[in-house]
Design an enzyme around this catalytic site. Structure first.
Site, short mmCIF file in Angstrom:
data_model
loop_
_atom_site.label_atom_id
_atom_site.label_comp_id
_atom_site.label_asym_id
_atom_site.label_seq_id
_atom_site.Cartn_x
_atom_site.Cartn_y
_atom_site.Cartn_z
N LEU A 1 -15.44 1.04 -12.02
CA LEU A 1 -16.36 1.96 -11.32
C LEU A 1 -17.37 1.18 -10.49
O LEU A 1 -17.66 1.55 -9.34
CB LEU A 1 -17.08 2.85 -12.34
N ASP B 1 -15.55 -0.26 -7.47
CA ASP B 1 -15.27 0.79 -6.48
C ASP B 1 -16.52 1.17 -5.70
O ASP B 1 -16.45 1.48 -4.50
CB ASP B 1 -14.69 2.02 -7.17
N LYS C 1 9.17 -21.54 -14.08
CA LYS C 1 9.89 -21.05 -12.90
C LYS C 1 9.79 -19.53 -12.87
O LYS C 1 10.50 -18.83 -13.59
CB LYS C 1 11.35 -21.49 -12.92
N ARG D 1 11.14 -16.27 2.30
CA ARG D 1 12.00 -17.45 2.37
C ARG D 1 13.14 -17.24 3.35
O ARG D 1 13.54 -18.14 4.08
CB ARG D 1 12.56 -17.78 0.99
#
Length: 677
Positions: free
Chosen positions: A35, A38, A117, A138
């Protein structure tokens, strides 16, 4: 307000918002709640609306821009984004390390950097004068797609980097960062909940979901799905190494404000590398995102250049791949199963295949549209995937240009395979449904759902017992469970007096299940565990909920037009109202307490980790929430307590590093007992 004063306030708000975005999206250590954040954003939006001449491209309000006009432009990479060679065993990993030593010289001092990975989408980010200028996929390694408008919406990607940080990291103002875009499991689960509510097939896995999201032409959709970017490589604008060591590059990227995977280790021997790989595979299931292996790199950039490249991959790095969570096998048959709401789900019966250490013989096909999208026939070879506890899914048909000889088209049935009744398809939905409320398959699945853990939790009422109860006509609706006698249960196969007494005890105990579990157990379409909880907290009783209009229902969190319509349709059906009354007569709880506002646990955030000795994870979560607390999936500075059991993992480590109090199950129970006193 003067122009100068507005400019000063706008810049102050931007700095504050960037600071809190970094803490939340990169560090996982928020200092303010949603809140408050925001409200900062609203203030900035209001000031920028009043002074549009002060809007800049790197403002936090400008993350979501307009759509690309025509797809994504193709752009060449400054340096090829090559794939890595894979190894699948310790022996192959040692062979790679031996080759590195031979090529580097036996006397060379070699240090390796081991990194998780991540199973996502590779991305190259280009910065000019410290500002995000371009984001490229990529692609084929040589040429990628310009998805800058979408990358800007990823909150863990800095839109701008201050000169001070660039100087601290010893990074020029123009540079390139490479990394991985991933979709965390929490975001993936939310996405699939939304897709299911829309009648769409769920996404197969987080990687596919991330790739599909980043290539959508709707930046606002990308913004709604919480993607993350993890940086792992730094280059100059000319595509040259920005640092002398990989470890140095990772530290610099963290200094610049990028999210960098903390699970990494520098190793001076292959034995240490192997130990890290083994730990990573054990740790894999406890992460909030998918990894499929460990990347091992030579740390020194000088030595990397000396080792060079093969035609397609660097010699100085390798990917150790974990046991596959995908596999190729043949579809032997397609059969249709009927769920508790009447939904017909096609299931592929497969030639047995090992996937991630498990033998898989079946995989869901979701609906008729998915079979058509795949171009699937019985007899085709398919690739299936599974991640964690996710049900195996058919991802693609292998070599679908030429179906094997003898393959057969699958035709979706026009009648329910369980009862022969008509099946219908609601306009705008992907699913076919059996409309017969007395369908034996629907009743079987309804009973299993009602009794399952997380709903009414009737231990001992599994599929074998349910099938016998149905076969002998002892139950015809879920309310009949509460009329069962010891004499009836003892007559069942493999059910002695002791087992019957235990099952009756479980049934009796289920009468005390909270209102949200009862609502979940009713099997209302689109009403899952979270929505049932929201409804119970809002209305406090079954009677109040049954009288709520669609408009009133839609004011509740997690309830939209489709869900409100399903709720009203359920309670407007006389048969369902009769069922509710029979459950009331059976003594089930039809009232619930709204969350305690003055509770000792109100406003406290707990994180559960490890195996507790007496409580399951669901039981502990339920007790905390019933007492007014909140259970989170990750540890941050806002966490009040971490409840740790046996084999606690990284959450315990993070709690200790942040100074978050750690308690055991006994301390939690004491807090709960104090709450009840």
């Amino acid at each position: 307000m003067s122009h100068a004063s507005a400019a000063q306030q706008i810049e102050s708000l931007r700095e504050s918002i960037r600071h809190h975005e970094y803490l939340y999206y990169v560090q996982d250590q928020p200092e303010i709640d949603d809140l408050a954040f925001d409200e900062l954003m609203r203030k900035l939006q209001r000031l920028e609306a009043e002074h549009p001449e002060l809007i800049t491209p790197d403002s936090p309000t400008q993350r979501v821009g307009g759509k690309p006009k025509e797809g994504f432009a193709k752009v060449a990479h400054s340096r090829p984004m090559l794939s890595l060679d894979n190894v699948n065993s310790e022996e192959e990993l040692r062979d790679w390390e031996r080759r590195v030593r031979e090529q580097a010289g036996q006397n060379a001092e070699i240090e390796y950097v081991c990194e998780y990975k991540l199973d996502g989408l590779s991305m190259a980010l280009h910065y000019r004068d410290g500002q995000l200028a371009r984001g490229l996929t990529r692609g084929d390694g040589e040429i990628g797609e310009d998805v800058t408008t979408n990358v800007r919406t990823i909150r863990s990607v800095p839109l701008s980097i201050a000169d001070g940080k660039l100087q601290q990291a010893k990074m020029p103002a123009n540079f390139e960062v490479r990394g991985e875009v991933v979709m965390p499991f929490t975001a993936f689960e939310k996405l699939n909940e939304e897709r299911e509510a829309q009648g769409l097939a769920p996404a197969a896995n987080p990687r596919n979901a991330a790739a599909g999201t980043i290539r959508t032409l709707e930046p606002n959709i990308v913004a709604q799905r919480r993607l993350d970017f993890y940086a792992y490589f730094a280059l100059t604008e000319k595509g040259e190494d920005a640092f002398g060591e990989q470890e140095e590059a990772l530290d610099a990227l963290a200094t610049l404000g990028f999210r960098v995977n903390q699970h990494r280790h520098a190793a001076k021997s292959i034995e240490t590398v192997v130990e890290f790989v083994n730990r990573a595979e054990e740790h894999r299931s406890r992460l909030g995102y998918e990894i499929d292996g460990v990347v091992v790199k030579v740390n020194s950039a000088v030595l990397q250049r000396r080792l060079g490249y093969t035609g397609r991959a660097p010699r100085w790095a390798v990917a150790y791949k974990f046991a596959a969570r995908s596999g190729v096998t043949q579809v032997e048959d397609i059969q249709v199963q009927v769920g508790r709401t009447g939904k017909l789900t096609p299931v592929a019966w497969l030639a047995p295949v090992q996937v991630g250490g498990t033998t898989v013989t079946r995989a869901t096909l979701h609906n008729a549209d998915e079979i058509e999208r795949l171009g699937l026939r019985i007899g085709d070879f398919v690739r299936i995937e599974r991640g964690g506890d996710v049900i195996p899914k058919v991802v693609e048909v292998v070599d679908d240009a030429e179906h094997p000889r003898g393959t057969k088209h699958f035709h979706f049935p026009h009648a329910c395979p369980a009862c022969g009744s008509e099946v219908v398809r609601t306009p705008g939905e992907a699913d076919y449904r059996c409309v017969n409320t007395d369908c034996p398959a629907r009743l079987r699945e309804s009973l299993l759902h009602f009794a399952s853990r997380g709903v009414m939790n009737i231990e001992g009422m599994g599929e074998a017992i349910v099938m016998q109860l149905l076969g002998r006509g002892l139950v015809k609706t879920v309310s009949d469970i509460y009329s069962l006698t010891e004499e009836q249960l003892v007559s069942l196969e493999r059910m002695g007096k002791k087992s019957a007494t235990a099952l009756l005890g479980e049934i009796d105990k289920s009468r005390q299940a909270p209102l949200d579990r009862v609502l979940f157990g009713l099997g209302i379409r689109f009403v899952g565990e979270r929505t049932a909880q929201a409804l119970a907290e809002e209305y406090g009783s079954m009677d109040a909920l049954m009288q709520a209009s669609r408009e009133e229902l839609e004011r509740v969190n997690d309830v939209g037009p489709r869900v409100s319509e399903a709720i009203r349709e359920f309670f407007d059906e006389p048969r369902n109202r009769d069922l509710v009354e029979r459950l009331r007569e059976a003594g089930l709880r039809f009232t619930g307490e709204k969350r305690k506002k003055t509770s000792q646990l109100a406003g406290l955030t707990f994180v559960l980790t490890g195996t507790l000795p007496g409580l399951s994870r669901d039981e502990a979560k339920g007790k905390i929430e019933n007492a007014g607390g909140h259970v989170s999936g990750s540890v941050s500075k806002k966490t009040n307590y971490v409840v740790a059991g046996a084999d606690a993992g990284s959450k315990l480590e993070k709690a200790n590093s942040l100074g978050v109090p750690v308690i055991d199950e006994a301390a939690l129970i004491k807090m709960l007992e104090t709450e009840q006193a």
